[in-house]
Design a protein around this motif. Sequence first.
Motif, PDB file in Angstrom:
ATOM      1  N   UNK B  35       0.843  -1.182   0.000  1.00 29.53           N
ATOM      2  CA  UNK B  35       0.000   0.000   0.000  1.00 29.53           C
ATOM      3  C   UNK B  35       0.883   1.238   0.000  1.00 29.53           C
ATOM      4  N   UNK B  36       0.346   2.302  -0.559  1.00 28.25           N
ATOM      5  CA  UNK B  36       1.117   3.538  -0.630  1.00 28.25           C
ATOM      6  C   UNK B  36       0.435   4.484  -1.598  1.00 28.25           C
ATOM      7  N   UNK B  37       0.831   5.750  -1.564  1.00 31.39           N
ATOM      8  CA  UNK B  37       0.211   6.709  -2.483  1.00 31.39           C
ATOM      9  C   UNK B  37       0.633   6.413  -3.919  1.00 31.39           C
ATOM     10  N   UNK B  38      -0.056   7.033  -4.883  1.00 26.07           N
ATOM     11  CA  UNK B  38       0.301   6.734  -6.275  1.00 26.07           C
ATOM     12  C   UNK B  38       1.718   7.221  -6.546  1.00 26.07           C
ATOM     13  N   UNK B  39       2.453   6.417  -7.333  1.00 28.82           N
ATOM     14  CA  UNK B  39       3.833   6.750  -7.635  1.00 28.82           C
ATOM     15  C   UNK B  39       4.817   6.215  -6.620  1.00 28.82           C
ATOM     16  N   UNK B  40       4.350   5.456  -5.621  1.00 26.48           N
ATOM     17  CA  UNK B  40       5.269   4.980  -4.597  1.00 26.48           C
ATOM     18  C   UNK B  40       6.041   3.744  -5.045  1.00 26.48           C
TER      19      UNK B  40
END
Lengths: 314, 362, 412
Positions: B35-40
């Motif tokens: 999981x992570x923000x977009x672009x991670x």
Amino acid sequence: MIATASALLSPQVLKEARQRERRVAWQQTRIAWLFIAPAVLMVTLFLLTPVVFNVILSFTKWQKFTGLDQFAGFNNYARLFRLPYFSEALANTAVWVVGAVVFPLAVGLGLALLLRNIPFQETFKSLFFLPRVLAPTAVAAIWYYVYAPRGVLNSAVSGITGTPFDFGWLYDPATITGSVIVTFVWQTVGITMVLLLLGLAAIPKDPIEAARVDGASNFQIFRHIVWPLLLPTVLVVTILNVAAGFTTFDLLWVMATSFPGKRTLSLAVYMYYESFSNGAWAYGSAVAVVLGAMVITVSALLAVVQARVSKNIR
Amino acid sequence: MATVTLRDIIKIYGEFVAIKGVDLDIEDGTFVVLVGPSGCGKSTILRMIAGLETISHGELKIDGKLVNDLPSRDRGISMVFQSYALYPHMSVSDNLGFGLRISGVPKVEIARRRGEAAKMLGLDPYMDRRPSQLSGGQRQRVAIGRAMVREPKVFLFDEPLSNLDAKLRNQTRIEIKRLQRQLGATVVFVTHDQVEAMTLADKIVVLNDGRVAQIGTPLEVFERPANIFVAGFMGAPSMNMLKAEVGPGNTIRAAGLNVPVPADRFKLPAAGTAVTLGIRPEDIVPEGHGTRPELGADFSAEVSFAEMLGNESLLFAELGGTEIVARMQHPRALEPNQQVRFRIDGARVHVFDNESQNSLLR
Amino acid sequence: MSLLRTFTAAGLAAVLSAGTAYAQDLILNSDKTEWNPGITAMMDAAGTAAGVKVTVQDITPTDKYQAYMQTSIAGNNAPAFFTWWNGQQLSDLVATGIPADLSANWDAAIANGDYSEAQRELVSVDGKPYGVLLNVANWVVFYNTAAFEKAGIAAPPTTWEELMADADKLKAAGYTPFNGPTSGGWMPFIWFSQLVLGGDPDAFVGLTDGTVPYDGPAVQNAFKVWGEMYAKGYFTDPREQDDQKFFVDGTAAMYLIGDWHSGSFAEAGMEPGKDFKTFLMPSLSPDVQQSVIVEASPIVVSKAALDANPELAKAVQSMMGVDASNALGTKIQVYNGNLKAAAPNATIQANKDMVAAAKPRALVRWWEAVPSQIQGDLVAAMGAFMFNPTPEQAAESMKTMQTINADYWASK
């Protein structure tokens, strides 16, 4: 608060509502018709009228300067099969249709797949597209000298084998059709390739990756995923090339200048000779009608298939 | 089923370093969520495991076997795509059977596995339809079925629920979890939705800017966020972050308040050191709503806006010049700009080092 | 829109040309590009007298010219003057009502001693003349004097045996005996018709009126002889598009063609009577009467143009006069038969003398005698044989020609 609509939805109210919708719809299409009208007029005047006139002609006895007012029944059509050149031209046209469809597609698809992911793609694309912007007669003139007895091709063969070679590619009934088809492919492959590249670009990447994960090899991906999804584009290209194959004229007209059997090289050339050279206007019209009917039938069939295939993959 | 091991994984696109060295051990039969923000870089890692992206550096092992250079088809994985990636020109039945057919699996076996998957996913009525004739949820089930029939060692899911509406998303989420339990499968699941991550994962891997920010169980990640990033990313609304400094005794000073904290919870630096105080919205308790925290600090603030969610309300107010959000259980109606008394639950606050951004939890 | 503009322009042009047919600027269409300077000179000589300026416009090759003229005539757009062919071709044209009856001009010309009654017949249909003579030519064999000398041939052949023996000598001396062009869409008929008429002149005439089939004994024999000549390497490469190239560059020693061609040879640097001479083609055997093909090309005058401007009759009269004839002969060494005019060169004079002495049977050229609707299709079959001179192709060509021929006469 709950609205009770049963009283509102009376037949009278519904009728008026429908009329209003229809009126608005007409107001909108009225303008569309206005814009279409010139096109409809042009098509009727310059396309449909000559076609109808041509069909009528084919049932007259018009040849040279007389017979336009005499009814010939189906005589002109019967002559098609009695005279030797029609069946030869028909056979060559069949070769043309097959060649004009298969080779540009095969080569164009190969190039499209090759060029899809390489650097300088635009340069290569322009290079392969270049012949397309030349007039067919110019292309034909260039290739006439490629195939000439002392032309580029024979010189190359002589150079490689070390023995004199002056084969007449454009004088032998066995090689002339194939040779001109090569020129056609040279000219057509660029546009075919560009159309296929557009088709390939429109294929979503995900199903291809899914297939890769699903265990498919590159060939299997092409065979089972890319090809079926590209099929609508392939069919569009095919329809274009089928029409070109059936009506091929200018390349043959120029390249076969000195071939005695020129009139048998395609139905379009035969039609021209019969009408304009022999003055057999009515008979030439019959050739045109048969040719037109074939083009329309095959194109329509392909269009139906194309529509069905497109729908299937949507 | 199988284990997946990533060692020193780096991915470079031209000059851009997308993955900056990732280590990961996925145990057999676990449900791991990236999981992570977009672009991670979460999808990139998944696609590297799938064999759809090359690995610039490092080692990828599946079941202990180095697979860096193996093509997808030899890695024993299945993947479910965000867009479902169904074969648009094939029926549901053919979509399910395609992978098996080209791998030369006998027809009888294909029929058995296909039948099983169809039954499990309730696809029987749709077997002759094409994807375009299915709803989004049905398509997603076909995509899952297609992954299942291959009986892979590892299932890979790339944001599979993001195209579904909220209700269907919840249903499918439960279904996926149930299936994973039933099959005992190893799953790597990518999402940007932290609720999805929390509900599905045995283990969450929080990614930020091409690096692992924290690995842990959902509870660990939520209760003991390792740094400001994880603390802010997990939980909605986000944790409130206040500029603070270490006070005398076990207190943190922020916005003129002295917030007492439990004695053994933090490894606090010397008094006067600047730190960041993190308070989750549910730990700012409006007076009269829920249990009054034993350890804490009170303040009064004007509620500029109240967002009604039904079973609770989110109250927006200002504390020491910072906008904060508080959660109000069993909400009541508030006048505009009404003054409300709050109490910060000192036992549940987080303190972060300003330099390293890391949590000071013991 | 450009289509529309084209149509408008075409319509406008039609209106203008109809309305201004009496204007000073008139058009003469022709397929005889090499003759352009000569025709221009002739029309200038004639036009100056009548106050008319005639511009010559060429359309070439012949098959394209025919297509162009047929559409022009069908669209009632014929120019004031155009070159045509006599025989069957002229009959077809007269049926359209386009050409003017030139009886008055011919009466005056004959009275003036310019032409003979026999010459009038060359351009007449049903007894009325419809053309001014542009060219009256005898078909003879041109030969390269240097080649004959080198091969040790003292005098030109007078029998077929001698001709074949000379061909062998020329072959041995490194020459290709005969130039055999296929260009222009008509040349393949030259040797076909020569070999038919050389064996049976009556059958040759019968071919052109539907009484003799194209797969009968006369034609079979012609193809047999033709094939044997090809087998012996007597003919040049049929792929060459410049018809006289092999004769003027010395590759081929002989060229069977109308003597209007002598001007072209002269143009290419060969001096008539010195570098090349001529002889009459012998029959295939001594018991067959010797024939010579006489070719006459008319210039047709549009009736509409003449009706619109009666003064034009003066120009037509001048075209038949000695000055016009001499202008033509001087410029391009083509002879239009005017009795008062000098032969343009030594060869043409020699041919006139040879024909006068030998008195061969005069035959109308196959091209003019055959129905024009089938001439192109038949020539194509002859050309196919020249590219593939085998007995199989001969059979194929004969079958094709007879099918077309029979179909034509059956539909009459």
